[in-house]
Design a protein around this motif. Structure first.
Motif, PDB file in Angstrom:
ATOM      1  N   ALA A 187       0.838  -1.211   0.000  1.00 42.09           N
ATOM      2  CA  ALA A 187       0.000   0.000   0.000  1.00 42.09           C
ATOM      3  C   ALA A 187       0.873   1.261   0.000  1.00 42.09           C
ATOM      4  O   ALA A 187       0.740   2.142   0.864  1.00 42.09           O
ATOM      5  N   ARG A 239      -4.013  -1.146   4.886  1.00 49.56           N
ATOM      6  CA  ARG A 239      -4.889  -1.977   4.050  1.00 49.56           C
ATOM      7  C   ARG A 239      -4.879  -3.416   4.569  1.00 49.56           C
ATOM      8  O   ARG A 239      -3.845  -3.889   5.045  1.00 49.56           O
ATOM      9  N   ALA A 250      -9.681  -1.062   2.167  1.00 49.27           N
ATOM     10  CA  ALA A 250      -8.847  -0.275   1.264  1.00 49.27           C
ATOM     11  C   ALA A 250      -7.917   0.701   1.981  1.00 49.27           C
ATOM     12  O   ALA A 250      -6.815   0.980   1.514  1.00 49.27           O
TER      13      ALA A 250
END
Ligand SMILES: [Zn+2]
Ligand SMILES: [Zn+2]
Length: 270
Positions: A187, A239, A250
């Motif tokens: 991420a 995430r 997300a």
């Protein structure tokens, strides 16, 4: 002829035998279930005739692998690329030549780690197909390995460094030996947690859950949930990739784990 039978309900493969095993201990355990039509068996060969794997890029250096049409529990595995080699996180029962070719193109597999026994499936086949990649499992779930093999390496303790900067974290609950994988580079370096079934990413992906049994709706107790949260506390992740396709938190995942644990504990408090 000896066949390594695979349980249709959970995808677990057993050692080669002439007759199917009398039962599947993974499914007769109270966290799982024997299919409503009774115990059924298949083989890798039969499976590969009716199913195929889908490999999808999730973000830089991370690919998901899941089987279509749906088979057994329906989880996704992940291939995580690092400069020191690739890790297969969790596992799916189907391993066929197109899957092997596609994964070789992505750099193969240097190590395997699996969150808990529901996803051990055909882990030995995967290890054998990829140069005897070691399979890292937590020792507290030793009894649930249905197909023992020299490539299975059990570790004990609260955490273990894997390749590169990856860390396995022991978070008992759903299973005594449950482990999750922390990937700080994921991420965009905000951190990723690969969590399998725990925390389970909910249908509302702004929340996660903590169950002893998901199919039988048995919650974990507050003490176990608090312990999971405290074991994850030192790790920063934005995430979470859960066990099932599209079940991904997300962003803001650290906070979501905490608020979900609070909500859950409030719900089960008497
Ligand atoms: Zn089973
Ligand atoms: Zn599970």
């Amino acid at each position: 002829m000896n066949t390594a039978f695979i349980c249709v309900t959970c995808g677990t493969q057993f050692p080669p035998s002439t007759e199917p095993p009398p039962a599947c201990p993974i499914c007769t355990d109270s966290r799982q279930f024997v299919g409503l039509d009774g115990q059924q068996w298949t083989t890798l060969e039969e499976l590969s005739q009716k199913h195929h794997n889908i490999i999808q890029k999730q973000e830089a250096n991370l690919y998901s692998i899941h089987t279509e049409p749906h088979f057994a529990i329906g989880e996704r595995a992940f291939l995580l690329q690092t400069p020191q080699g690739n890790v297969l996180w969790d596992c799916v029962a189907l391993l066929d030549p197109p899957t092997i070719d596609a994964i070789r193109e992505l750099g193969g597999i240097a190590a395997i780690a699996i969150s808990h026994p529901h996803y051990y499936t055909t882990m030995v086949e995967w290890s054998l197909a990829f140069d005897n990649a070691p399979i890292h499992l937590h020792a507290a779930d030793r009894q649930w390995v249905m197909r023992p093999h020299a490539n299975v390496q059990h570790w004990s303790g609260d955490s273990r460094q894997l390749l590169a900067d990856l860390t396995l974290i022991h978070t008992p609950g759903h299973f005594d030996g449950f482990q999750v994988l922390d990937w700080p580079e994921g991420a965009d370096r905000k951190g990723v947690l690969l969590s399998g079934d725990q925390p389970q990413v909910c249908m509302d992906t702004g929340w996660v859950s903590f169950m002893y049994s998901y199919p039988n709706y048995v919650p974990l107790g507050s003490q176990a949930i608090r312990q999971i949260v405290s074991r994850l506390e030192p790790y920063k992740f934005d995430r979470i990739y859960g066990a099932f396709p599209k079940r991904t938190v997300a962003g803001n995942a650290n906070e979501i784990v905490k608020r979900s644990a609070d909500r859950f504990i409030r719900a089960i408090a008497s």
